[in-house]
Design a protein around this motif. Structure first.
Motif, PDB file in Angstrom:
ATOM      1  N   ILE A  32      47.457 -34.734  -8.999  1.00  0.00           N
ATOM      2  CA  ILE A  32      46.578 -34.376  -7.882  1.00  0.00           C
ATOM      3  C   ILE A  32      45.624 -33.264  -8.313  1.00  0.00           C
ATOM      4  CG2 ILE A  32      46.523 -33.323  -5.574  1.00  0.00           C
ATOM      5  CD1 ILE A  32      49.114 -34.877  -4.957  1.00  0.00           C
TER       6      ILE A  32
ATOM      7  N   THR B  77      42.833 -34.746 -10.574  1.00  0.00           N
ATOM      8  CA  THR B  77      41.756 -35.472  -9.872  1.00  0.00           C
ATOM      9  C   THR B  77      40.839 -34.522  -9.115  1.00  0.00           C
ATOM     10  OG1 THR B  77      43.706 -36.487  -8.857  1.00  0.00           O
ATOM     11  CG2 THR B  77      41.756 -37.826  -9.001  1.00  0.00           C
TER      12      THR B  77
ATOM     13  N   GLN C 263      36.898 -34.248  -9.694  1.00  0.00           N
ATOM     14  CA  GLN C 263      35.956 -34.546  -8.601  1.00  0.00           C
ATOM     15  C   GLN C 263      35.074 -33.356  -8.235  1.00  0.00           C
ATOM     16  OE1 GLN C 263      38.596 -36.249  -5.659  1.00  0.00           O
ATOM     17  NE2 GLN C 263      38.337 -38.306  -6.461  1.00  0.00           N
TER      18      GLN C 263
ATOM     19  N   GLN D 166      51.521 -49.386  -9.499  1.00  0.00           N
ATOM     20  CA  GLN D 166      50.827 -48.104  -9.570  1.00  0.00           C
ATOM     21  C   GLN D 166      49.325 -48.242  -9.315  1.00  0.00           C
ATOM     22  OE1 GLN D 166      50.832 -46.102 -13.315  1.00  0.00           O
ATOM     23  NE2 GLN D 166      50.342 -44.151 -12.402  1.00  0.00           N
ATOM     24  N   THR D 167      48.824 -47.412  -8.436  1.00  0.00           N
ATOM     25  CA  THR D 167      47.402 -47.420  -8.116  1.00  0.00           C
ATOM     26  C   THR D 167      47.060 -46.076  -7.487  1.00  0.00           C
ATOM     27  OG1 THR D 167      45.660 -48.575  -6.877  1.00  0.00           O
ATOM     28  CG2 THR D 167      47.812 -48.472  -5.835  1.00  0.00           C
ATOM     29  N   SER D 168      45.785 -45.820  -7.293  1.00  0.00           N
ATOM     30  CA  SER D 168      45.395 -44.609  -6.571  1.00  0.00           C
ATOM     31  C   SER D 168      43.971 -44.778  -6.075  1.00  0.00           C
ATOM     32  CB  SER D 168      45.500 -43.373  -7.469  1.00  0.00           C
ATOM     33  OG  SER D 168      44.649 -43.506  -8.585  1.00  0.00           O
TER      34      SER D 168
ATOM     35  N   PHE E  47      40.120 -44.297  -5.878  1.00  0.00           N
ATOM     36  CA  PHE E  47      39.065 -44.015  -6.859  1.00  0.00           C
ATOM     37  C   PHE E  47      39.626 -43.839  -8.276  1.00  0.00           C
ATOM     38  CE2 PHE E  47      37.273 -42.771  -2.750  1.00  0.00           C
ATOM     39  CZ  PHE E  47      36.093 -43.497  -2.764  1.00  0.00           C
TER      40      PHE E  47
ATOM     41  N   VAL F 135      47.409 -40.142  -0.322  1.00  0.00           N
ATOM     42  CA  VAL F 135      45.996 -39.893   0.025  1.00  0.00           C
ATOM     43  C   VAL F 135      45.391 -38.793  -0.836  1.00  0.00           C
ATOM     44  CG1 VAL F 135      46.011 -40.758   2.391  1.00  0.00           C
ATOM     45  CG2 VAL F 135      46.589 -38.358   1.979  1.00  0.00           C
TER      46      VAL F 135
ATOM     47  N   ASP G 125      45.998 -38.416  -3.922  1.00  0.00           N
ATOM     48  CA  ASP G 125      45.837 -38.923  -5.274  1.00  0.00           C
ATOM     49  C   ASP G 125      44.483 -39.640  -5.369  1.00  0.00           C
ATOM     50  OD1 ASP G 125      46.240 -39.671  -7.842  1.00  0.00           O
ATOM     51  OD2 ASP G 125      48.052 -40.849  -7.494  1.00  0.00           O
ATOM     52  N   GLY G 126      43.431 -38.861  -5.445  1.00  0.00           N
ATOM     53  CA  GLY G 126      42.110 -39.436  -5.701  1.00  0.00           C
ATOM     54  C   GLY G 126      41.125 -39.408  -4.552  1.00  0.00           C
TER      55      GLY G 126
END
Lengths: 133, 274
Positions: free
Chosen positions: A111, A114, A118, B72-74, B76, B163, B165-166
């Motif tokens: 976290i 990212t 960003q 596994q995904t996130s 953006f 949420v 995570d990215g």
């Protein structure tokens, strides 16, 4: 090397954050409440990024960000709230007061990474020790 | 798990999904299958394996296969790819579509629990793409082999960790509703998204060919001998002017047979010109 200020009244949280941030090649200083952080910003060059807890004694995170954003050069640092406060209304207040990002505890290195990408603090392709996990 | 049993699971996964699982994942496999054994009333994995080797119920097989998949995904994920979609690919396609059928078709293939799909939707709903796409219909067809993942994607509800995570905070507060530690995407954000359960190795032809296919971190996880067949199928589902996105650094040896790199570092390809 970009500089980072970690503002949190918990010694453990500061240490954990600093360890993660060092992995992203950021130099870290610590402050245990908003007032100490504010004085740090008066005495030193503004850090590139500030990780900010909300609930702290003496001066809380919201008061700190309001003060720092009206200081000379105070709009420069990327400010990322990092707090257990997870209510949508409070998140909105933090952003309104000038926070660039908001992390709800508990957090992990993914976290943090990212959010740093960003907000333009680190490049997306930065290689770190975390990549092997 | 002994090697014979591992090979049994490996070929089961290969047969049902085309996915490859290497011996390094053996202990991970055991820890994932233990709860499935319990759920179906088997005292341990060995008993589960015995049941699977005989004449198992289809739903038991589905449960086991589901548990072996990596979801596994996130939001953006791999920002480089989203930057290219936003800055170059979608504006370019919008120009073409404006003169054509005014319909932009995107296929989120292997969408898992929906983060990639909603990231696309959010991106197109925000500046500058919102203006770029004004007057164009944009359909997102999102498929995954996992029924559980598709259910979650349709619900559009995510944990606090997911949420974060990215998803940038401004987009979180703008497009999601909070209920304590659960965040649910606004119902209007689900319009023009069709989540469907689908198994890629069945190679079902799409109703409309896609202008953009996102098939990230999926083909590289498949057995080599399945990959080429799937690549050929994907190439057949892409419009001649279309773009296909693979995961960054995916291991797909035959990729150049069907596609040529457009931005290799971001995993973006176009159809190979003859």
């Amino acid at each position: 090397m970009k500089r980072c200020l970690v503002v949190d009244d918990s010694h453990v949280v500061r240490k954990v954050l600093c360890r993660i941030l060092a992995e992203f090649q950021l130099e870290c200083d610590e402050a245990e409440n908003g007032l100490i952080a504010y004085e740090y910003c008066e005495k030193n060059a503004m850090p590139d990024v500030i990780f900010l807890d909300w609930n702290m004694p003496v001066m809380n995170g919201l008061e700190f960000i309001e003060k720092i954003r009206s200081m000379e050069g105070g709009t420069g640092p990327v400010v990322i709230f990092c707090t257990t406060e997870n209510d949508m209304g409070l998140i909105g207040r933090g952003v309104q007061a000038g926070a660039n990002e908001y992390i709800m505890k508990p957090f992990d290195s993914r976290i943090i990474r990212t959010k740093l990408i960003q907000t333009g603090i680190i490049p997306a392709n930065l290689k770190t020790g975390f990549d092997v996990i | 798990m002994d090697i014979k049993d591992f090979d049994f699971y490996k070929s089961l996964l290969r047969k049902k999904t085309g996915l490859y699982i290497g011996p390094a994942k053996s202990s991970l496999l055991s820890s994932r299958l233990t709860p499935i054994a319990k759920k179906w009333g088997y005292s341990n994995i060995n008993m589960l394996t015995v049941a699977l080797r005989s004449l198992p119920e289809e739903s038991l097989v589905d449960d086991v296969v589901e548990e072996m998949m990596d979801l596994q995904t996130s939001f953006f994920r791999d920002s480089e790819a989203f930057d290219q979609l936003c800055d170059k690919i979608i504006p370019e396609l919008a120009k073409i579509k404006r003169k054509d059928d005014r319909l932009l078709n995107i296929w989120s293939c292997g969408c898992s629990t929906g983060q990639e799909t909603y990231s696309l939707k959010i991106m197109m709903q925000e500046s500058p793409l919102y203006d770029t796409l004004r007057g164009l219909t944009r359909n997102i067809y999102a498929t995954d082999i996992s029924r559980e993942a598709i259910r979650k994607a349709e619900a559009g509800s995510y944990s606090q960790h997911e949420v974060q995570d990215g998803l940038p905070v401004q987009l979180l507060t703008k497009h999601f509703e909070q209920n304590e530690k659960t965040w649910t995407i606004h119902p209007q954000m689900k319009r023009f998204i069709n989540f469907t359960h689908s198994n890629l190795i069945e190679k079902q032809p799409l109703k409309y060919k896609s202008d953009i296919i996102l098939c990230r971190n999926l083909i590289g996880a498949m057995a080599y001998d399945v990959q080429e067949d799937i690549l050929s199928y994907l190439a057949g589902q892409l419009q001649p002017h279309g773009y296909i996105l693979f995961g960054i650094g995916e291991d797909i040896p035959e990729i150049n047979t069907y596609f040529e790199p457009w931005d290799e570092a971001a995993g973006i390809y176009i159809l190979k010109k003859d």
